[in-house]
Design a protein around this motif. Structure first.
Motif, short mmCIF file in Angstrom:
data_model
loop_
_atom_site.label_atom_id
_atom_site.label_comp_id
_atom_site.label_asym_id
_atom_site.label_seq_id
_atom_site.Cartn_x
_atom_site.Cartn_y
_atom_site.Cartn_z
N PHE A 119 29.25 0.09 18.87
CA PHE A 119 27.94 0.59 19.32
C PHE A 119 27.15 -0.46 20.09
O PHE A 119 26.17 -0.15 20.74
N ARG A 120 27.57 -1.73 19.98
CA ARG A 120 26.83 -2.79 20.68
C ARG A 120 27.17 -2.85 22.16
O ARG A 120 26.51 -3.53 22.92
N VAL A 125 28.70 5.07 24.82
CA VAL A 125 28.67 6.54 24.83
C VAL A 125 29.42 7.08 26.05
O VAL A 125 30.24 8.01 25.93
N ASP A 126 29.20 6.46 27.21
CA ASP A 126 29.88 6.90 28.43
C ASP A 126 31.39 6.76 28.29
O ASP A 126 32.15 7.61 28.75
N ARG A 127 31.82 5.67 27.66
CA ARG A 127 33.27 5.43 27.49
C ARG A 127 33.87 6.50 26.58
O ARG A 127 34.95 7.02 26.84
N VAL A 128 33.18 6.83 25.50
CA VAL A 128 33.68 7.84 24.57
C VAL A 128 33.78 9.20 25.29
O VAL A 128 34.81 9.88 25.20
N ILE A 159 20.73 4.48 17.29
CA ILE A 159 20.14 5.79 17.03
C ILE A 159 20.21 6.64 18.29
O ILE A 159 20.63 7.80 18.24
N ALA A 160 19.84 6.03 19.43
CA ALA A 160 19.90 6.74 20.71
C ALA A 160 21.34 7.12 21.03
O ALA A 160 21.61 8.23 21.50
N PHE A 190 18.25 10.35 10.66
CA PHE A 190 19.34 10.46 11.63
C PHE A 190 19.98 11.83 11.52
O PHE A 190 20.10 12.38 10.44
N GLU A 191 20.38 12.31 12.68
CA GLU A 191 21.03 13.61 12.68
C GLU A 191 22.52 13.42 12.42
O GLU A 191 23.22 12.86 13.24
#
Ligand code: C2E
Ligand code: MG
Ligand code: MG
Ligand code: MG
Length: 287
Positions: A119-120, A125-128, A159-160, A190-191
């Motif tokens: 997550f760091r 997110v884009d890679r996933v 979180i984002a 958190f969702e």
């Protein structure tokens, strides 16, 4: 280097520590090599069973067969991969494998474990999302497992990132639930879609009333928050029956199956009887 027992020893290395450092270095170098060549690495899949007894999903788990040291468990190499940053390419490799393999099981979801370290990376997110697209996998069939330690990293944009992943269609599961810090505080901020009761609770069932009380409380909490509750580490019929009666939605454990290769899983699924439950699609049943 300072030796253990020395009088003016500021930095004491015991022989055991030397060994630990050597093992650490060996794992780092050899894992880097394995990742570059793909040799000795495999992803195996453990079935997750729904309350009607059907296989509903699989958890992807990494395996490493070292050329000279044999099987090295994730509990040994994942921490080293995290400390060295190798977990970033490694985690992407596991996700890509799992997404590709899961096309053979279109009715099942696939769960992949994520490390807080991943997550760091700013582009995480884009890679996933890119990996899921490349492999032609539907993100709604992919579940991402995080532990509460992910949520501890408040400033890291975690979180984002979790919110963006959820918007992209992924499901989020809280792994090893009940073993970390402030589980309850995080749950309402958190969702998440699922909580996985840690296997230490499952395995204490039947040994006094405390574990039973914890399991009942987690199930009630999950229900009240409309979350799926999965129990990990189910090994006995007694545990299974207890969890079923308690209202646990899904189970995973050696009682049903250990994690197996993609080929073995495909073969196992084809041999399971197909059951039809009212209102649900026909599914492969394990019980
Ligand atoms: P986890 O995510 O909680 O995975 C469940 C672990 O429990 C797996 O161990 C599984 O083999 C084991 N297990 C399942 N059913 C039973 C049972 O009935 N009894 C017992 N005693 N154990 C059971 P495994 O594969 O050794 O993995 C250990 C941990 O390593 C995982 O815990 C996960 O945190 C981590 N891990 C494994 N693969 C990956 C990966 O690809 N990426 C990351 N970041 N972590 C991974
Ligand atoms: Mg897990
Ligand atoms: Mg875990
Ligand atoms: Mg777990």
């Amino acid at each position: 280097r300072a030796k253990a027992g020395g009088r003016n020893c500021y930095c004491c290395f015991t022989p055991e520590m030397d060994e630990t450092i050597a093992v650490h270095r060996m794992i780092e170098e050899d894992l880097r090599h394995a990742l570059a060549t793909g040799e000795g690495l495999e992803v195996v899949y453990q079935p997750q069973i729904g309350s009607a007894g059907a296989v509903v999903g699989v958890e992807a788990l990494a395996r490493w067969q070292h050329p000279t040291h044999g099987h090295i468990p994730p509990s040994q190499f994942i921490p080293v991969a995290e400390q060295t940053g190798l977990i970033v390419p490694f985690g992407e490799w596991v996700l890509r494998q799992a997404c590709s393999a899961s096309r053979r099981w279109p009715d099942l979801y696939v769960s992949v474990n994520l490390s807080p370290v991943q997550f760091r990376v700013a582009s995480f997110v884009d890679r996933v999302v890119a990996i899921v697209q490349e492999t032609g996998c539907d993100p709604r069939r992919v579940e991402l497992e995080v532990t509460e330690s992910v949520l501890l990293d408040e400033n890291s944009g975690t979180i984002a990132a979790l919110r963006r992943l959820r918007h992209a269609g992924f499901r989020i599961a809280l792994d090893d639930f009940g073993t970390g810090y402030s589980s309850l505080g995080y749950l309402h901020r958190f969702e998440v879609d699922k909580i996985k009761i840690d296997r230490s609770f499952t395995q204490s069932l039947g040994q006094g009333s405390k574990a039973a009380a914890v399991v009942h409380a987690i199930v009630a909490l999950g229900r009240a928050m409309s979350l799926t509750v999965t129990a990990e580490g189910v090994e006995t019929d007694t545990q299974k029956n207890f969890l079923h009666t308690a209202g646990c939605n899904e189970m995973q454990g050696f009682l049903f199956s250990k994690a197996v290769s993609a080929e073995k899983l495909t073969q196992m699924l084809s041999q399971l009887p197909i059951t039809e439950t009212a209102g649900a699609k026909p599914a492969r049943s394990m019980v």
